[in-house]
Design a protein around this motif. Structure first.
Motif, PDB file in Angstrom:
ATOM      1  N   ARG A  99       0.859  -1.199   0.000  1.00  0.00           N
ATOM      2  CA  ARG A  99       0.000   0.000   0.000  1.00  0.00           C
ATOM      3  C   ARG A  99       0.888   1.240   0.000  1.00  0.00           C
ATOM      4  O   ARG A  99       1.858   1.321   0.760  1.00  0.00           O
ATOM      5  N   GLU A 100       0.527   2.195  -0.830  1.00  0.00           N
ATOM      6  CA  GLU A 100       1.312   3.424  -0.913  1.00  0.00           C
ATOM      7  C   GLU A 100       0.419   4.643  -0.719  1.00  0.00           C
ATOM      8  O   GLU A 100      -0.800   4.565  -0.859  1.00  0.00           O
ATOM      9  N   ASN A 101       1.077   5.778  -0.401  1.00  0.00           N
ATOM     10  CA  ASN A 101       0.370   7.049  -0.175  1.00  0.00           C
ATOM     11  C   ASN A 101      -0.737   6.888   0.874  1.00  0.00           C
ATOM     12  O   ASN A 101      -1.834   7.454   0.743  1.00  0.00           O
ATOM     13  N   VAL A 102      -0.469   6.114   1.920  1.00  0.00           N
ATOM     14  CA  VAL A 102      -1.473   5.866   2.959  1.00  0.00           C
ATOM     15  C   VAL A 102      -1.708   7.149   3.738  1.00  0.00           C
ATOM     16  O   VAL A 102      -0.775   7.750   4.289  1.00  0.00           O
ATOM     17  N   THR A 103      -2.955   7.580   3.781  1.00  0.00           N
ATOM     18  CA  THR A 103      -3.326   8.829   4.456  1.00  0.00           C
ATOM     19  C   THR A 103      -4.615   8.616   5.232  1.00  0.00           C
ATOM     20  O   THR A 103      -5.605   8.127   4.686  1.00  0.00           O
ATOM     21  N   GLY A 108      -9.264   9.600  11.566  1.00  0.00           N
ATOM     22  CA  GLY A 108      -8.811   8.221  11.649  1.00  0.00           C
ATOM     23  C   GLY A 108      -9.868   7.178  11.403  1.00  0.00           C
ATOM     24  O   GLY A 108      -9.608   5.980  11.552  1.00  0.00           O
ATOM     25  N   THR A 109     -11.059   7.587  10.993  1.00  0.00           N
ATOM     26  CA  THR A 109     -12.124   6.611  10.728  1.00  0.00           C
ATOM     27  C   THR A 109     -12.038   6.039   9.315  1.00  0.00           C
ATOM     28  O   THR A 109     -12.649   5.018   9.022  1.00  0.00           O
ATOM     29  N   LYS A 110     -11.257   6.703   8.450  1.00  0.00           N
ATOM     30  CA  LYS A 110     -11.090   6.231   7.071  1.00  0.00           C
ATOM     31  C   LYS A 110      -9.624   6.382   6.674  1.00  0.00           C
ATOM     32  O   LYS A 110      -8.892   7.206   7.247  1.00  0.00           O
ATOM     33  N   VAL A 111      -9.198   5.599   5.683  1.00  0.00           N
ATOM     34  CA  VAL A 111      -7.810   5.653   5.246  1.00  0.00           C
ATOM     35  C   VAL A 111      -7.765   5.549   3.726  1.00  0.00           C
ATOM     36  O   VAL A 111      -8.427   4.705   3.118  1.00  0.00           O
ATOM     37  N   TYR A 112      -6.985   6.443   3.127  1.00  0.00           N
ATOM     38  CA  TYR A 112      -6.788   6.483   1.677  1.00  0.00           C
ATOM     39  C   TYR A 112      -5.524   5.702   1.332  1.00  0.00           C
ATOM     40  O   TYR A 112      -4.520   5.757   2.050  1.00  0.00           O
ATOM     41  N   GLY A 215      -6.794   1.775  -9.031  1.00  0.00           N
ATOM     42  CA  GLY A 215      -7.629   2.919  -8.682  1.00  0.00           C
ATOM     43  C   GLY A 215      -7.317   3.416  -7.280  1.00  0.00           C
ATOM     44  O   GLY A 215      -6.550   2.807  -6.530  1.00  0.00           O
ATOM     45  N   GLU A 216      -7.920   4.541  -6.960  1.00  0.00           N
ATOM     46  CA  GLU A 216      -7.744   5.150  -5.645  1.00  0.00           C
ATOM     47  C   GLU A 216      -8.848   4.650  -4.711  1.00  0.00           C
ATOM     48  O   GLU A 216     -10.032   4.786  -5.006  1.00  0.00           O
ATOM     49  N   PHE A 217      -8.425   4.098  -3.569  1.00  0.00           N
ATOM     50  CA  PHE A 217      -9.375   3.518  -2.624  1.00  0.00           C
ATOM     51  C   PHE A 217      -9.376   4.302  -1.315  1.00  0.00           C
ATOM     52  O   PHE A 217      -8.329   4.762  -0.845  1.00  0.00           O
ATOM     53  N   VAL A 218     -10.559   4.423  -0.741  1.00  0.00           N
ATOM     54  CA  VAL A 218     -10.708   4.906   0.631  1.00  0.00           C
ATOM     55  C   VAL A 218     -11.423   3.806   1.404  1.00  0.00           C
ATOM     56  O   VAL A 218     -12.520   3.374   1.024  1.00  0.00           O
ATOM     57  N   PHE A 219     -10.778   3.346   2.489  1.00  0.00           N
ATOM     58  CA  PHE A 219     -11.307   2.247   3.288  1.00  0.00           C
ATOM     59  C   PHE A 219     -11.793   2.753   4.643  1.00  0.00           C
ATOM     60  O   PHE A 219     -11.274   3.742   5.174  1.00  0.00           O
TER      61      PHE A 219
END
Length: 514
Positions: A99-103, A108-112, A215-219
């Protein structure tokens, strides 16, 4: 009170306390609830979580196996006959997917994150050298061009057909496995590129996919609700897709398959969003399995995932345009593949309508080799073993103006399939076994207390019985008959009562003195 009596009373008191406390803890499930609450808090995608690092840099090695269908009788197929294929492979690549560019977002409820994938060829796990081995299969660029021209006039199609024939392009092409997989300069696309620069002049099934992401994911991190752990919030900024013809089909459900919420039960359905399929699929419980000493639940796509809308109306939304549906076991994904007539299925049309299997000679679908499944440790929700299998097909049919397709019967033609596998490594498996042992011991501690109480109860019964036996034996030694004969001493005076026994003193010591 004797020492023995004190021991019996003490054992009884301790036994009663252990049984009462143990049974109360079992009924209240205090320890189980504590462990479960701890798991819900610990298994999140926050930086302090132990799961975060393994999610960011997955330790288990992932292997991508490519299998191709080599066409052995192209002339027969072009004449209207049944195509025959021969499976070749695997050509195996080690897949790296950090995983890269983790933000972190929204407190802190979601992570990109981005998830680029890099592939490295593994010769020792492959059947041959992809840069040497030759493959004869469908010329997909030509099929795409014919499909695009299908709505144009017959004369335009005929003119373009002659032009393409002059380039030496035919419906079947012969390339090395490496070229067909990773890209080659195609003559048709080169001509189109000269007129439309935005069209790439190279073609390959995995062209520009080595080192790129899907693609760009937000979890969701699961910090607020453990059931949301790892679930996708948005993909490329979208909360739902627009490819399909119903709201339900356009929903982005579940995780990306890397993690699942803890405390999984056998009765639930698990959802995975597959970006390469542009849709979500669900998995159902199949059976219990064991992987490297770890107990796991196997989940797999049920038959209704790719079932025809006739049998499963929920799949009607995947018919695009609406109402134009294929049969069971196949999914047309042209809407998210820039109009290319691409169809996906399970390998060898596993779980598909027999008409697709019978249309091609050389297919042999079976569950062991062609089923997609996930083996999940139910307490933590961690995938212990995964096997994702998918087949790429193209739709071939007659196109007026292209003489080569004159005798074709409409066919969903298999090109290749992938087998993406991952199994927990030995170090991670050992850590998992230790964690599960601790969880089991702590969760079952009330049963241990009850067990100790039952053991003491057994000891209490034994002590009580032995105490009663000794007391009874002591009472029986008070008077003991030593002879059944009548005392007939010749010296006894006449008329004196005769004795039939002897007196034994209560105190054995005193009896000896007598």
């Amino acid at each position: 009170m004797t020492r023995r009596s004190c021991a019996i009373y003490a054992t009884g008191i301790v036994c009663a306390h252990l049984l009462i406390v143990g049974i109360a803890l079992v009924v209240a499930q205090v320890f189980q609830t504590t462990i479960h609450n701890r798991l819900k808090k610990e298994i999140t995608l926050t930086e302090k979580s132990q799961m975060f690092e393994s999610w960011k840099n997955p330790p288990p090695p992932v292997y991508m196996e490519y299998y191709f269908f080599n066409v052995t009788n192209p002339e027969v197929f072009l004449a209207g006959g049944r195509a025959a294929v021969q499976q070749i492979g695997p050509y195996t690549y080690r897949e790296y997917r950090p995983r890269e560019n983790v933000t972190f977002l929204e407190n802190g409820t979601k992570v990109y994150a981005l998830n680029p994938k890099t592939f490295v060829f593994m010769r020792e796990k492959s059947v041959g050298d992809p840069e040497v081995d030759i493959l004869r299969t469908i010329n997909i660029p030509l099929v795409v061009v014919m499909n695009e021209l299908n709505s144009y006039s017959f004369f335009l199609r005929s003119f373009i057909s002659l032009y393409i024939k002059g380039l030496g392009a035919t419906l079947f092409t012969t390339r090395t496995v490496h070229e067909y997989l990773w890209g080659f300069k195609d003559p048709i696309l080169t001509k189109i590129h000269s007129m439309k620069p935005d069209v790439d002049e190279y073609f390959g099934l995995m062209w520009k996919k080595n080192g790129t992401h899907e693609g760009e994911f937000v979890f969701n991190t699961g910090e607020q609700d453990y059931m949301e752990y790892g679930k996708i919030d948005t993909w490329n900024g979208l909360k739902e897709m627009t490819f399909w013809s119903s709201n339900q089909s356009n929903m982005i459900n579940g995780t990306d398959g890397a993690v699942f919420h803890p405390l999984i039960n056998r009765n639930e359905l698990l959802y995975i969003f597959a970006a390469d399929l542009c849709r979500s699929i669900h998995l159902a419980y199949v059976k219990d399995v064991e992987v490297k000493g770890i107990q796991a639940y196997r989940f797999a796509p049920p038959d209704d995932v790719l079932m025809s809308p006739v049998d499963n109306p929920d799949n009607e939304g995947f018919c695009v345009p609406a109402g134009q549906c294929l049969g069971t076991g196949v999914l047309k994904v042209s809407v998210c593949r820039q109009g290319a007539p691409i169809v996906v299925s399970f390998p060898h049309f596993y779980q598909a309508d027999p008409k697709y299997i019978n249309a091609i000679e050389g297919l042999n679908p079976n569950k062991e080799d062609h089923e997609t499944y996930l083996d999940l440790q139910p307490t933590t929700g961690v995938p212990i073993r995964a096997c994702k299998r998918a087949q790429l097909n193209v739709i071939l049919k007659r196109v007026m103006g292209f003489p080569e397709t004159k005798y074709l019967n409409e066919t969903i033609f298999p090109i290749m399939y992938v087998n993406e596998t991952a199994t927990v490594d030995d170090d991670s498996a050992a850590q998992m076994r230790m964690l599960l042992l601790i969880v089991t011991l702590v969760s079952n501690f009330p049963l241990l207390i009850v067990g100790m109480g039952l053991i003491l109860l057994l000891v209490l019964v034994v002590l009580f019985c032995r105490n009663r036996q000794k007391k009874t034996a002591k009472d029986e030694t008070a008077y003991t008959q030593v002879s059944d004969k009548t005392d007939e001493s010749p010296d006894a005076p006449a008329g004196q009562p005769q004795k039939n026994g002897s007196y034994i003193a209560m105190d054995p010591v005193e009896a000896q003195k007598c």
